[in-house]
Design an enzyme around this catalytic site. Structure first.
Site, PDB file in Angstrom:
ATOM      1  N   LYS A  79      -4.413   9.790   1.340  1.00  0.00           N
ATOM      2  CA  LYS A  79      -3.746   8.511   1.061  1.00  0.00           C
ATOM      3  C   LYS A  79      -3.549   8.291  -0.433  1.00  0.00           C
ATOM      4  O   LYS A  79      -2.712   7.493  -0.849  1.00  0.00           O
ATOM      5  CB  LYS A  79      -4.559   7.362   1.660  1.00  0.00           C
ATOM      6  N   ASP A 106      -7.288  -0.328   6.254  1.00  0.00           N
ATOM      7  CA  ASP A 106      -8.654  -0.162   6.754  1.00  0.00           C
ATOM      8  C   ASP A 106      -9.460   0.698   5.798  1.00  0.00           C
ATOM      9  O   ASP A 106     -10.523   1.194   6.138  1.00  0.00           O
ATOM     10  CB  ASP A 106      -8.723   0.329   8.208  1.00  0.00           C
TER      11      ASP A 106
HETATM   12  C1  LIG Z   1      -8.024   9.540   6.605  1.00  0.00           C
HETATM   13  C2  LIG Z   1      -6.853   9.102   7.381  1.00  0.00           C
HETATM   14  N1  LIG Z   1      -6.280   9.959   8.216  1.00  0.00           N
HETATM   15  C3  LIG Z   1      -5.199   9.602   8.941  1.00  0.00           C
HETATM   16  C4  LIG Z   1      -4.650   8.341   8.848  1.00  0.00           C
HETATM   17  C5  LIG Z   1      -3.466   7.986   9.687  1.00  0.00           C
HETATM   18  O1  LIG Z   1      -2.335   7.720   8.927  1.00  0.00           O
HETATM   19  P1  LIG Z   1      -1.188   6.779   9.457  1.00  0.00           P
HETATM   20  O2  LIG Z   1      -1.734   5.378   9.562  1.00  0.00           O
HETATM   21  O3  LIG Z   1      -0.114   6.916   8.459  1.00  0.00           O
HETATM   22  O4  LIG Z   1      -0.807   7.277  10.816  1.00  0.00           O
HETATM   23  C6  LIG Z   1      -5.228   7.422   7.977  1.00  0.00           C
HETATM   24  C7  LIG Z   1      -4.689   6.076   7.831  1.00  0.00           C
HETATM   25  O5  LIG Z   1      -5.242   5.214   7.175  1.00  0.00           O
HETATM   26  C8  LIG Z   1      -6.362   7.812   7.222  1.00  0.00           C
HETATM   27  O6  LIG Z   1      -6.957   6.958   6.388  1.00  0.00           O
END
Ligand SMILES: Cc1ncc(COP(=O)(O)O)c(C=O)c1O
Length: 375
Positions: A79, A106
């Site tokens: 992110k 989150d």
């Molecule tokens: C570590 C991690 N993996 C995957 C995701 C999933 O991403 P998305 O919300 O863009 O589907 C998030 C989303 O916050 C994340 O923090």
């Protein structure tokens, strides 16, 4: 430990020739721009693509390529590429203006936005829901953000963020998009495409047969599909989405053929996946690019995190993988443990599977408990 899934849907809309959706998602060379800017940031270094020999052998596939995002810019997750880049993009659109940015999160996206804002000296407000851990809140506050904790779930935190942004004239830097709000999330997604560029460089012509993408709002999945589809075109590997069954918005939307809001009543341990609604921008690449979606519960998360940290093949490096990073690997194990699902996804002993280890130790307290077997 048996790794299992809870629900499966084969997507009848998947069509490998529909790669125009990728061009429509990024119409202005957005990925190329992000891929030229982000590598110039201080301390940029491509994250590793690790071959998980032991997990591949146990799953009965030929190879697992694991993109290890735990070290990304010291923020601990992929992110870092999205929110911070979008803050910079926004600031460039508003020269001379003292921008104030805000977002709901989150955890990981908020950290990226807070970091990006701090680098620019901009004020930053972060909205978190009742169940976001204090560790994650503190990590964002450490980058100078003002934290607003609200009652309710992730989708309620988005509503609170929009309300205060309207009231104060703040700029929302969200990783999810909705009708009338797309340009910033598009740049967030373009930032994620840096991972894809690095993966292609490291694969050096070797092609995975399957790509497993975990989804919260689907922004990452949409971005990865959008960035990789133009590369492989009609030969795009099969894309499989893994979601928590407590926040299965991609599953519910694909089975209905429309974006559907899931009311999250219980929080998964995979905090980053706890989103109730698919991002509007991500919907076309998901609808046409995804072959299968499976949902999982939390049972396999801690065991898989421990397996990542404690290789059963001594030649494979130990990996710090957080809750969301476990999900794709649980997906592979679950598919290969079920004949019907293996057939439906076309996964077998010759498969080469790309998974994204999207986070490392993003919540140290929980990570420690998992490693010590308390969770
Ligand atoms: C570590 C991690 N993996 C995957 C995701 C999933 O991403 P998305 O919300 O863009 O589907 C998030 C989303 O916050 C994340 O923090």
């Amino acid at each position: 430990m048996t790794y299992s899934y809870t629900k499966h849907h084969q997507n009848p809309f998947q069509d490998n020739s529909a790669h125009h959706v990728a061009t429509e998602l990024f119409p202005n060379g957005d990925c190329e721009t992000a891929q030229s800017i982000i590598p110039k940031w201080p301390n940029y270094t491509p994250t590793p693509l690790v071959s998980l020999t032991d997990i591949a052998e146990a799953a009965g596939v030929s190879k697992i390529f694991y993109k290890d995002e735990s070290g990304r810019f010291g923020l601990g997750s992929f992110k870092a590429l999205g929110g911070a880049y979008a803050v910079q993009y926004l600031a460039n659109q508003k020269p001379g203006e003292d921008i104030v940015v805000c977002t709901a999160t989150d955890g990981n996206h908020g950290k990226s936005v807070a970091w990006g804002a701090q680098l620019l000296g901009a004020e930053c407000h972060i909205f978190i829901h009742a169940n976001v851990s204090q560790g994650r809140a503190d990590a964002m506050a450490a980058y100078g953000a003002v934290i607003h904790r609200i009652d309710g779930n992730y989708d309620d935190s988005i509503a609170a963020c929009i309300e205060l942004a309207d009231k104060h004239g703040w700029h929302i830097v969200s990783d999810t998009s909705w009708e009338g709000y797309q340009e910033i999330p598009r740049q967030v997604m373009a930032g994620y495409s840096v991972m894809c560029r690095e993966i292609l460089d490291r694969l050096d012509g070797e092609k995975p047969t399957h790509i497993i993408l975990q989804a919260g709002c689907g922004g990452m999945a949409g971005a990865v599909i959008g960035a990789l589809w133009p590369h492989w075109k009609d030969d795009m590997p099969k894309v499989i989405i893994v979601e928590s069954d407590m926040s299965d918005c991609v599953y519910e939307s694909l089975t209905r053929d429309e974006i559907y809001l899931v009311n999250i009543t219980e929080e998964t341990m995979m905090a980053g996946l706890s989103c109730g609604e698919v991002s509007e921008l991500a919907w076309p690449p998901i609808k046409y690019g995804v072959s299968n979606v499976i949902t999982i519960n939390d049972d396999g998360v801690a065991p898989m995190m421990r397996w990542l940290a404690n290789p059963t093949d001594s030649t494979r490096p130990s990996i710090v993988g957080g809750e969301c990073s476990a999900s794709g690997l649980i997906g592979i194990m679950a598919i290969q443990s079920n004949t019907e699902l293996a057939l439906a996804t076309g996964m077998d002993e010759n498969s080469k599977v790309l998974v994204l280890g999207t986070e490392g130790n993003t919540d140290p307290e929980i990570y420690k408990k998992v490693m010590e077997g308390e969770i």
